[in-house]
Design a protein around this motif. Structure first.
Motif, short mmCIF file in Angstrom:
data_model
loop_
_atom_site.label_atom_id
_atom_site.label_comp_id
_atom_site.label_asym_id
_atom_site.label_seq_id
_atom_site.Cartn_x
_atom_site.Cartn_y
_atom_site.Cartn_z
N UNK A 145 4.92 47.35 23.74
CA UNK A 145 3.54 47.85 23.80
C UNK A 145 2.68 47.01 24.74
N UNK A 146 3.10 45.79 25.02
CA UNK A 146 2.30 44.94 25.90
C UNK A 146 2.33 45.44 27.34
N UNK A 152 -3.08 49.49 23.56
CA UNK A 152 -4.15 48.55 23.22
C UNK A 152 -5.32 49.28 22.57
N UNK A 153 -5.65 50.45 23.09
CA UNK A 153 -6.73 51.25 22.49
C UNK A 153 -6.39 51.65 21.07
N UNK A 154 -5.13 51.98 20.85
CA UNK A 154 -4.69 52.36 19.52
C UNK A 154 -4.73 51.17 18.57
N UNK A 155 -4.22 50.03 19.02
CA UNK A 155 -4.19 48.82 18.19
C UNK A 155 -5.59 48.39 17.80
N UNK A 156 -6.55 48.55 18.71
CA UNK A 156 -7.93 48.19 18.40
C UNK A 156 -8.48 49.01 17.24
N UNK A 157 -8.03 50.26 17.12
CA UNK A 157 -8.59 51.15 16.10
C UNK A 157 -7.87 51.04 14.75
N UNK A 158 -6.72 50.41 14.73
CA UNK A 158 -5.99 50.26 13.46
C UNK A 158 -6.33 48.90 12.86
N UNK A 159 -6.84 48.85 11.64
CA UNK A 159 -7.16 47.56 11.02
C UNK A 159 -5.94 46.65 10.94
N UNK A 160 -6.16 45.36 11.13
CA UNK A 160 -5.05 44.42 11.06
C UNK A 160 -4.34 44.51 9.71
N UNK A 161 -5.08 44.86 8.68
CA UNK A 161 -4.51 44.96 7.34
C UNK A 161 -3.51 46.11 7.20
N UNK A 162 -3.35 46.91 8.25
CA UNK A 162 -2.36 47.99 8.23
C UNK A 162 -1.34 47.85 9.36
N UNK A 163 -1.22 46.66 9.93
CA UNK A 163 -0.30 46.44 11.04
C UNK A 163 0.83 45.50 10.62
N UNK A 164 2.05 45.84 11.02
CA UNK A 164 3.20 44.96 10.88
C UNK A 164 3.78 44.67 12.26
N UNK A 165 4.56 43.62 12.34
CA UNK A 165 5.22 43.25 13.59
C UNK A 165 6.65 43.78 13.58
N UNK A 166 7.16 44.12 14.75
CA UNK A 166 8.55 44.52 14.87
C UNK A 166 9.06 44.17 16.27
N UNK A 167 10.37 44.16 16.42
CA UNK A 167 10.95 44.03 17.76
C UNK A 167 11.71 45.29 18.15
N UNK A 168 12.31 45.98 17.18
CA UNK A 168 13.19 47.11 17.44
C UNK A 168 14.34 46.71 18.35
N UNK A 169 14.70 45.43 18.33
CA UNK A 169 15.80 44.97 19.16
C UNK A 169 17.09 45.73 18.78
N UNK A 170 17.92 46.03 19.79
CA UNK A 170 17.90 45.52 21.17
C UNK A 170 17.07 46.34 22.15
N UNK A 171 16.30 47.33 21.65
CA UNK A 171 15.48 48.16 22.53
C UNK A 171 14.02 47.70 22.50
N UNK A 172 13.19 48.34 23.34
CA UNK A 172 11.74 48.18 23.35
C UNK A 172 11.27 46.74 23.54
N UNK A 173 11.92 46.04 24.45
CA UNK A 173 11.52 44.68 24.77
C UNK A 173 10.39 44.61 25.78
N UNK A 174 10.01 43.39 26.12
CA UNK A 174 8.92 43.16 27.07
C UNK A 174 9.26 43.68 28.45
N UNK A 175 10.54 43.55 28.84
CA UNK A 175 10.99 44.01 30.14
C UNK A 175 11.94 45.19 29.99
N UNK A 176 11.72 46.22 30.77
CA UNK A 176 12.59 47.38 30.73
C UNK A 176 14.01 46.99 31.14
N UNK A 177 14.97 47.63 30.52
CA UNK A 177 16.40 47.44 30.84
C UNK A 177 16.91 46.03 30.52
N UNK A 178 16.09 45.23 29.83
CA UNK A 178 16.52 43.90 29.42
C UNK A 178 16.67 43.91 27.90
#
Length: 220
Positions: A145-146, A152-178
């Protein structure tokens, strides 16, 4: 069941879920899930009911080149609803995939009386996210998502109290195809802190409590 084996190898660190994803097959030959894909798995829900912490990853994926027909979408809905029913029978939360189907996914969960759900890597419209918030659902975001200002617009509208962290590894990393790795959870943490304008410590504390609230078996 590989995840259950991993749970035994890493007690207190790995907590398995069981579910049938809306897309099946290999990366080169994915197809929309069919009811016959679910049938062999049904006994596993009962067999491992004491071990799994959630039903998932389940959901809907109406990406046009996968869900080509109305029949494909209807069969995905059938598989999704069946697993939602199982989650209620087992009193477990659900971990949910929704791509090109956010509104239908949330509406279906509400119709089925689902109260505890995580919408992972959510990419729907803010107005649809609000419907999920009103139903009591949580949202999680991977490092990818970074790379997307719209998130970012979506994250701003969702309260922190309803957010969890994830990686979804091995997919959806910071760099595509990595290849993504679990350690990259810090990328999600830092990005959400930046978007919210708060400290990483605050994000870590609140999202951890959110996860423990959503997945009560983590506390056992």
């Amino acid at each position: 069941m590989m995840l259950l084996k991993e749970q035994n190898s890493y007690p207190g660190l790995v907590f398995p879920c069981v579910g049938i994803h809306p897309l099946q097959g290999s990366q080169q030959a994915l197809h929309s899930v069919r009811i016959q894909d679910l049938e062999p798995v049904l006994p596993l829900f009962q067999m491992f009911r004491d071990d799994i912490v959630a039903v998932g990853e389940i959901g809907l994926d109406f990406t046009p080149w996968y869900a080509l027909t109305l029949q494909d979408r209807n069969e995905q809905l059938l598989v999704f609803k069946k697993q939602l029913e199982i989650s209620k029978e087992l009193d477990l939360p659900v971990n949910v995939h929704s791509r090109s189907a956010a509104k239908v996914t949330i509406a279906t969960m509400k119709e089925q009386g689902i109260r505890h759900a995580l919408l992972h890597n959510f990419a729907g419209r803010p107005s649809v996210a609000i419907e999920g918030l009103q139903a009591g659902y949580y949202f999680s975001f991977p490092p990818a998502v970074s790379r997307n200002d719209q998130r970012a617009k979506l994250i701003k509208q969702i309260p922190l109290e309803r957010i969890c962290l994830e990686t979804d590894s091995p997919a959806l990393g910071f760099e595509k195809q990595v290849r993504n790795e679990p350690k990259n959870i810090t990328i999600s943490l830092e990005y959400i802190a930046k978007v919210k304008g708060i400290s990483t410590e605050a994000v870590a504390e609140v999202t951890t409590q959110n996860a423990l609230c959503l997945f009560p078996k983590l506390n056992i």
